[in-house]
Design an enzyme around this catalytic site. Structure first.
Site, PDB file in Angstrom:
ATOM      1  N   TYR A 131      -8.710 -10.207   0.549  1.00 49.76           N
ATOM      2  CA  TYR A 131      -7.863  -9.736   1.656  1.00 49.76           C
ATOM      3  C   TYR A 131      -8.465 -10.174   2.991  1.00 49.76           C
ATOM      4  O   TYR A 131      -7.773 -10.730   3.842  1.00 49.76           O
ATOM      5  CB  TYR A 131      -7.699  -8.213   1.600  1.00 49.76           C
ATOM      6  CG  TYR A 131      -6.973  -7.672   2.803  1.00 49.76           C
ATOM      7  CD1 TYR A 131      -5.605  -7.878   2.947  1.00 49.76           C
ATOM      8  CD2 TYR A 131      -7.651  -7.000   3.809  1.00 49.76           C
ATOM      9  CE1 TYR A 131      -4.928  -7.423   4.059  1.00 49.76           C
ATOM     10  CE2 TYR A 131      -6.983  -6.537   4.929  1.00 49.76           C
ATOM     11  CZ  TYR A 131      -5.627  -6.748   5.052  1.00 49.76           C
ATOM     12  OH  TYR A 131      -4.958  -6.304   6.171  1.00 49.76           O
ATOM     13  N   GLU A 139       0.808  -0.249   5.971  1.00 51.72           N
ATOM     14  CA  GLU A 139       0.047   0.313   7.089  1.00 51.72           C
ATOM     15  C   GLU A 139       0.458   1.759   7.341  1.00 51.72           C
ATOM     16  O   GLU A 139      -0.377   2.599   7.657  1.00 51.72           O
ATOM     17  CB  GLU A 139       0.210  -0.533   8.355  1.00 51.72           C
ATOM     18  CG  GLU A 139      -0.479  -1.881   8.291  1.00 51.72           C
ATOM     19  CD  GLU A 139      -2.004  -1.823   8.224  1.00 51.72           C
ATOM     20  OE1 GLU A 139      -2.608  -0.765   8.483  1.00 51.72           O
ATOM     21  OE2 GLU A 139      -2.610  -2.862   7.900  1.00 51.72           O
ATOM     22  N   TRP A 170      -8.019   1.775   4.311  1.00 51.69           N
ATOM     23  CA  TRP A 170      -7.235   0.601   3.922  1.00 51.69           C
ATOM     24  C   TRP A 170      -7.576   0.191   2.493  1.00 51.69           C
ATOM     25  O   TRP A 170      -6.715  -0.256   1.748  1.00 51.69           O
ATOM     26  CB  TRP A 170      -7.457  -0.556   4.893  1.00 51.69           C
ATOM     27  CG  TRP A 170      -6.692  -1.769   4.471  1.00 51.69           C
ATOM     28  CD1 TRP A 170      -7.193  -2.952   4.034  1.00 51.69           C
ATOM     29  CD2 TRP A 170      -5.267  -1.906   4.393  1.00 51.69           C
ATOM     30  NE1 TRP A 170      -6.171  -3.815   3.687  1.00 51.69           N
ATOM     31  CE2 TRP A 170      -4.975  -3.185   3.901  1.00 51.69           C
ATOM     32  CE3 TRP A 170      -4.205  -1.041   4.676  1.00 51.69           C
ATOM     33  CZ2 TRP A 170      -3.681  -3.645   3.697  1.00 51.69           C
ATOM     34  CZ3 TRP A 170      -2.905  -1.502   4.469  1.00 51.69           C
ATOM     35  CH2 TRP A 170      -2.660  -2.794   3.989  1.00 51.69           C
TER      36      TRP A 170
END
Length: 184
Positions: free
Chosen positions: A17, A39, A47
């Site tokens: 990522y 998000e 996250w």
């Protein structure tokens, strides 16, 4: 050995990522919708937690097709609330549906969500020069403006902090630290 931003752990999922998505300009509408949903799902969580569930989200939310998500009804919400491959928070699930409807309206008005969302930074990625993670802001005037406009259009889970994280995730802002090999 590759130097990365301090927030990256050793999980290959997180490394991929960081290395190939975070800070890379994204202009494909369906991917922009995916990141908006993810998000929003992150609110109050890490996250990393969301990233580990991303494949579950892709499956559960029909590949983040905004037309399909916008059509979800209460029965689909109830089904999603039982799916442990996603974050089972009713408000976040319902916000994804609301945001899909708003997303489609924005796309109709602007021709693409990409055209709309990138206007907040003038269409050109912001390349920051932060020496350390602690200097990266949680919000900026651009994320404030984005949040305000998204809320005005009916979007949910789009506070300024979420918008700034979204801007980073979609490459509108490049906040790789100066000591990171991926700093542009």
């Amino acid at each position: 050995m590759t130097a990365r931003c301090a927030w990256v752990n050793e999980d290959p999922l997180y490394i991929d990522y960081h290395d190939y998505e975070w800070g890379v300009p994204e202009h494909e509408d369906q991917k922009l919708f995916e990141m908006l949903v993810l998000e929003g799902a992150q609110a109050g969580l890490s996250w990393y937690t969301v990233l580990k569930k991303r494949e579950g989200y892709r499956r559960a939310f029909d590949g983040f097709d905004p037309h399909k998500v916008a059509a979800y009804d209460e029965a689909k919400v109830a089904e999603l609330m039982t799916d442990d491959s996603i974050i089972r928070n009713r408000l976040k699930i319902q916000s994804a549906i609301t945001n899909a409807k708003c997303f489609l309206k924005v796309r109709e008005e602007f021709g693409s969500f990409d055209s709309y969302i990138w206007q907040f930074i003038g269409g050109v990625p912001i390349r920051n020069q932060w020496p350390t993670k602690s200097e990266v802001p949680a919000t900026t005037p651009q994320s404030d403006a984005m949040s305000k406009d998204l809320k005005k259009r009916g979007f949910k889970f789009v506070g300024s902090t979420i918008c700034y994280a979204y801007m980073q995730a979609c490459g509108m802002v490049d906040d790789h630290s100066l000591d990171c090999d991926y700093h542009k």
